[in-house]
Design a protein around this motif. Structure first.
Motif, PDB file in Angstrom:
ATOM      1  N   LEU A 289     -65.602 -17.840   0.089  1.00 23.42           N
ATOM      2  CA  LEU A 289     -66.706 -17.259  -0.675  1.00 23.42           C
ATOM      3  C   LEU A 289     -66.512 -15.740  -0.723  1.00 23.42           C
ATOM      4  N   LEU A 290     -66.275 -15.223  -1.926  1.00 21.93           N
ATOM      5  CA  LEU A 290     -65.981 -13.809  -2.105  1.00 21.93           C
ATOM      6  C   LEU A 290     -67.208 -13.046  -2.580  1.00 21.93           C
ATOM      7  N   ASP A 291     -67.525 -11.967  -1.879  1.00 23.01           N
ATOM      8  CA  ASP A 291     -68.623 -11.095  -2.290  1.00 23.01           C
ATOM      9  C   ASP A 291     -68.114 -10.030  -3.263  1.00 23.01           C
ATOM     10  N   ASN A 292     -67.320  -9.095  -2.777  1.00 24.53           N
ATOM     11  CA  ASN A 292     -66.709  -8.049  -3.595  1.00 24.53           C
ATOM     12  C   ASN A 292     -67.735  -7.312  -4.468  1.00 24.53           C
ATOM     13  N   GLY A 293     -68.822  -6.890  -3.849  1.00 26.39           N
ATOM     14  CA  GLY A 293     -69.825  -6.097  -4.545  1.00 26.39           C
ATOM     15  C   GLY A 293     -70.965  -6.883  -5.154  1.00 26.39           C
ATOM     16  N   ARG A 294     -70.882  -8.192  -5.136  1.00 29.53           N
ATOM     17  CA  ARG A 294     -71.916  -8.996  -5.787  1.00 29.53           C
ATOM     18  C   ARG A 294     -73.263  -8.869  -5.083  1.00 29.53           C
TER      19      ARG A 294
END
Length: 471
Positions: A289-294
């Motif tokens: 599960l990637l956040d990357n600023g979300r």
């Protein structure tokens, strides 16, 4: 100074063959979408439903992600959390090394593009093999995707045939589309055999059941997720939805908005690894599960609408800017209207804020968005944030494009407009001196008449109609 973005735009406008290919493809996709929604009332009802489902997902994101983790873990899926793309890449590498894999079969995944996964694995001595036909074509060409659902849409049949002749000299030459598709299938089937690890994206993840939904048309995604013993799924955290019964309306919106299909050829529901007694499927499934600023984007009540996106690309297909430039001009993973609101928020306005200005604000993107993202309004908001000097703004890089001289001119303009007598005096003076305006104003008069000429015609028409010149 001319920015890299503007130089890229200039270069894109000079690529006539690419522009022709994209224009033809976009016209086809636009027509197919229109035919897929023959009932306007039903279409708008579906859009309302899609907006509500995705809006709920964004509003309840933390609790839905926790529920998704519990459900996936219960199903035997191992869940990993990545704050940045670099974190996600390291997780993929660790999983591959633990499994002893030296190569990775890849289904289509925009998140893996966002992570820069292929290049990262290359430096680690692991080969990433694209299996989606469009992704395979651009991998052979050494290019990035130019469209989020059709990566090689900027290339025509002759260009693809030349690529295949160059990279597959032992295969019979293929010129027709059917022949090239068959060639790619023969080549890729050899790669599928014996591979121990596969990776896919995720279109929707159902928190209620721990189900990963993946849609595709070629079958390569299903092969990537079932043939190898190891399946790694990567997704942005915003792709979670609450319940399984929310999938059908979203699928209807996604496929019809993207390609005009009532349903894609393959719809895969993955709920865990192979169970005892089953004949196929991976022995281990990992979800990253990637956040990357979300999470940061979600905190803004207005800009959080960006996260409703289901990656159908309808906004790109209808955008007059994208259809003239193509995706490579943007220099980003996500081009077009959705990229122009997403990329500046992920990477910051200092780095990507200029993308928000690459729009005519015609509103076509908002009219076709299946989940009603108000893209023009968000573009205007980002333009404001780019020059907003207030310290409490949540937007990354706010105020980074503010110019002191420009801000001073706007303050002067505001002060002038607040004093009617001064405003009238200045406008009369400017009108009296309009004859001094040069006939050529670069770059204005490259594509339109100078304001003075247009105003003179307007004055003549007004006087002929009996109106008094009040300017």
């Amino acid at each position: 100074m001319t920015s890299e973005f503007r130089l890229a735009i200039g270069a894109a406008l000079g690529r006539e063959r690419v522009r022709t290919n994209i224009r033809k493809a976009m016209d086809g996709l636009v027509s197919k979408r229109a035919a897929a929604f023959p009932d306007a009332d039903e279409r708008e009802r579906l859009r309302d439903q899609g907006e509500a489902i995705r809006g709920e997902s964004v509003a309840r994101l933390p609790e839905l992600l926790e529920e998704l983790e519990r459900s996936c873990t219960r199903n035997g899926i191992q869940v990993h959390w990545a704050e940045t793309g670099e974190d996600a890449n390291r997780l993929v590498l660790d999983i591959l090394r633990h499994a002893g894999a030296t190569a990775l079969l890849k289904g289509k995944s925009m998140v893996s593009e966002e992570m820069g996964l292929n290049e990262f694995l290359k430096h680690q001595g692991i080969e990433a093999v694209e299996t989606d036909l469009g992704e395979l074509i651009i991998q052979l060409a050494g290019e990035a995707p130019s469209h989020i659902i059709a990566p090689a849409i900027h290339k025509d049949r002759a260009e693809v045939a030349a690529l295949f002749r160059e990279h597959y000299p032992d295969e019979p030459p293929a010129e027709r589309i059917e022949e090239m598709t068959a060639l790619a299938r023969r080549v890729m089937r050899k790669r599928f055999r014996g591979m121990t690890a596969g990776l896919s994206g995720v279109n929707f993840a159902v928190a209620e059941t721990g189900t990963l939904c993946l849609v595709e048309n070629e079958g390569n995604g299903r092969l990537c997720t079932t043939l190898p013993d190891l399946h790694i799924a990567v997704m942005g955290i915003e792709k979670v939805i609450a319940r399984l019964d929310q999938v059908p309306p979203l699928l209807t919106l996604l496929t019809r908005s993207a390609t005009g299909q009532p349903i894609t050829t393959y719809v895969n529901f993955i709920s865990g690894p192979r169970r005892p007694g089953e004949q196929d499927g991976p022995r281990a499934v990992h979800l990253i599960l990637l956040d990357n600023g979300r999470s940061r984007i979600r905190l803004d009540p207005e800009l959080s609408a960006t996260l409703r996106c289901i990656r159908c690309a309808a906004c790109m297909n209808h955008c007059p800017v994208y259809t003239r430039l193509g995706g490579h001009a943007y220099g980003t993973v996500y081009p077009g209207p959705i990229g122009s609101i997403l990329e500046p928020q992920i990477h910051g306005l200092a780095e990507r804020g200029e993308m928000a200005e690459a729009s005519s604000l015609c509103g076509a993107c908002a009219e076709v968005c299946p989940v009603r993202i108000p893209i023009p309004r968000l573009l205007n908001r980002l333009r404001f944030e780019a020059v907003n000097a207030q310290a409490d703004s949540p937007t990354l890089g706010h105020g980074s494009r503010r110019l002191a001289g420009q801000a001073g001119l706007w303050r002067l303009w505001a002060w002038t407009c607040a004093h009617p007598r001064i405003y009238r005096t200045l406008t009369r003076l400017m009108t009296a001196l309009r004859q001094l305006q040069p006939s050529r104003i670069k770059p204005w008069t490259d594509t339109r008449e100078a304001p003075r000429i247009a105003n003179q015609d307007l004055h003549r028409q007004a006087r002929a109609a009996g109106f008094t010149d009040r300017l």
